[in-house]
Design a protein around this motif. Structure first.
Motif, PDB file in Angstrom:
ATOM      1  N   UNK A  81     -25.336  15.028 -39.394  1.00 44.72           N
ATOM      2  CA  UNK A  81     -26.165  15.873 -40.264  1.00 44.72           C
ATOM      3  C   UNK A  81     -27.620  15.638 -39.903  1.00 44.72           C
ATOM      4  N   UNK A  82     -28.441  16.688 -40.100  1.00 47.09           N
ATOM      5  CA  UNK A  82     -29.860  16.543 -39.788  1.00 47.09           C
ATOM      6  C   UNK A  82     -30.716  17.405 -40.698  1.00 47.09           C
ATOM      7  N   UNK A  83     -31.955  17.053 -40.767  1.00 53.28           N
ATOM      8  CA  UNK A  83     -33.019  17.741 -41.488  1.00 53.28           C
ATOM      9  C   UNK A  83     -32.781  17.783 -43.002  1.00 53.28           C
ATOM     10  N   UNK A  84     -33.099  16.680 -43.626  1.00 52.25           N
ATOM     11  CA  UNK A  84     -32.998  16.568 -45.072  1.00 52.25           C
ATOM     12  C   UNK A  84     -34.003  17.507 -45.727  1.00 52.25           C
ATOM     13  N   UNK A  85     -33.556  18.247 -46.734  1.00 48.06           N
ATOM     14  CA  UNK A  85     -34.428  19.177 -47.450  1.00 48.06           C
ATOM     15  C   UNK A  85     -34.093  19.133 -48.936  1.00 48.06           C
ATOM     16  N   UNK A  86     -34.970  19.695 -49.742  1.00 52.82           N
ATOM     17  CA  UNK A  86     -34.748  19.780 -51.182  1.00 52.82           C
ATOM     18  C   UNK A  86     -34.263  21.189 -51.508  1.00 52.82           C
ATOM     19  N   UNK A  87     -33.145  21.277 -52.234  1.00 55.91           N
ATOM     20  CA  UNK A  87     -32.534  22.564 -52.569  1.00 55.91           C
ATOM     21  C   UNK A  87     -32.202  22.624 -54.054  1.00 55.91           C
ATOM     22  N   UNK A  88     -32.060  23.834 -54.572  1.00 56.52           N
ATOM     23  CA  UNK A  88     -31.591  24.032 -55.941  1.00 56.52           C
ATOM     24  C   UNK A  88     -30.077  23.931 -55.936  1.00 56.52           C
ATOM     25  N   UNK A  89     -29.537  23.256 -56.949  1.00 50.80           N
ATOM     26  CA  UNK A  89     -28.092  23.084 -56.978  1.00 50.80           C
ATOM     27  C   UNK A  89     -27.578  23.132 -58.404  1.00 50.80           C
ATOM     28  N   UNK A  90     -26.364  23.624 -58.522  1.00 45.11           N
ATOM     29  CA  UNK A  90     -25.645  23.650 -59.783  1.00 45.11           C
ATOM     30  C   UNK A  90     -24.207  23.270 -59.510  1.00 45.11           C
ATOM     31  N   UNK A  91     -23.381  23.252 -60.550  1.00 42.76           N
ATOM     32  CA  UNK A  91     -21.999  22.802 -60.387  1.00 42.76           C
ATOM     33  C   UNK A  91     -21.143  23.370 -61.516  1.00 42.76           C
ATOM     34  N   UNK A  92     -19.936  23.794 -61.166  1.00 42.11           N
ATOM     35  CA  UNK A  92     -19.015  24.297 -62.185  1.00 42.11           C
ATOM     36  C   UNK A  92     -18.654  23.223 -63.212  1.00 42.11           C
ATOM     37  N   UNK A  93     -18.751  21.954 -62.827  1.00 39.15           N
ATOM     38  CA  UNK A  93     -18.442  20.860 -63.752  1.00 39.15           C
ATOM     39  C   UNK A  93     -19.655  20.417 -64.570  1.00 39.15           C
ATOM     40  N   UNK A  94     -20.806  21.003 -64.291  1.00 38.45           N
ATOM     41  CA  UNK A  94     -22.031  20.748 -65.059  1.00 38.45           C
ATOM     42  C   UNK A  94     -22.605  22.136 -65.398  1.00 38.45           C
ATOM     43  N   UNK A  95     -21.903  22.888 -66.253  1.00 36.21           N
ATOM     44  CA  UNK A  95     -22.252  24.296 -66.473  1.00 36.21           C
ATOM     45  C   UNK A  95     -23.658  24.501 -67.041  1.00 36.21           C
TER      46      UNK A  95
END
Length: 173
Positions: A81-95
């Motif tokens: 894996x390469x190039x760490x970045x900051x992204x928006x994230x959500x999860x079906x288990x954390x609605x």
């Protein structure tokens, strides 16, 4: 096929690590079909077995706009894996909760399909993010583990309150 119940944080079953799959049979294939049906119904772009209370090391994904690119990952592992970045994230288990987390922009992973055939695949963007997200689930992790303890506790309290309200509505209705 069946819609499976998606577990919500802080359910302790979400923290269980999975076991490698060694038997690729019709029962596994049916479970994978149920996972896809559940994911599409939710709607989501990925679902790991732990999210539906199963400890087999399998996840499903479909990051396409038209939901025509289903992907099965049995026994997945990230090779690089390469190039760490900051992204928006959500999860079906954390609605209904989203936050910014660190993920790699590009990666290569190996997995087995529903029949046990090994494959390798390069991923970037949303697919790379989803692979990392689902692998974290298979290891007993959640994206909110990257957040501060204060934020995690706030989310836990909100979800607990929502669950209590839902139970009260069911009991009263």
């Amino acid at each position: 096929m069946a819609i499976l119940e998606i577990l919500h944080f802080p359910d302790p079953r979400l923290r269980e690590a999975t076991s490698p799959i060694s038997t690729f049979d019709d029962a596994l294939s049916r479970f994978i079909d149920d996972m896809f049906e559940t994911m599409y119904d939710a709607p989501g772009v990925g679902l790991a077995a732990t999210q539906v209370g199963d400890t087999r090391r399998v996840a499903v994904m479909d990051c396409s706009d038209d939901k025509t690119e289903p992907l099965v990952m049995c026994n997945p592992e990230i090779l690089w894996a390469e190039e760490l970045e900051t992204v928006d994230e959500g999860c079906l288990s954390v609605p209904e909760h989203y936050d910014r987390v660190k993920r790699y922009a590009r990666l290569r992973f190996a997995a087995q399909d529903r029949h046990g055939e090994r494959y390798e695949m390069d991923a970037e963007g949303l697919l790379a993010q989803c692979v990392q997200h689902e692998l974290a689930h298979l290891d007993g992790g959640l994206y909110i583990d990257q957040l501060s303890r204060l934020k995690r506790e706030r989310i836990r309290r909100k979800l607990a309150k929502a669950a209590r309200q839902s139970e009260a509505e069911k009991a009263g209705g």
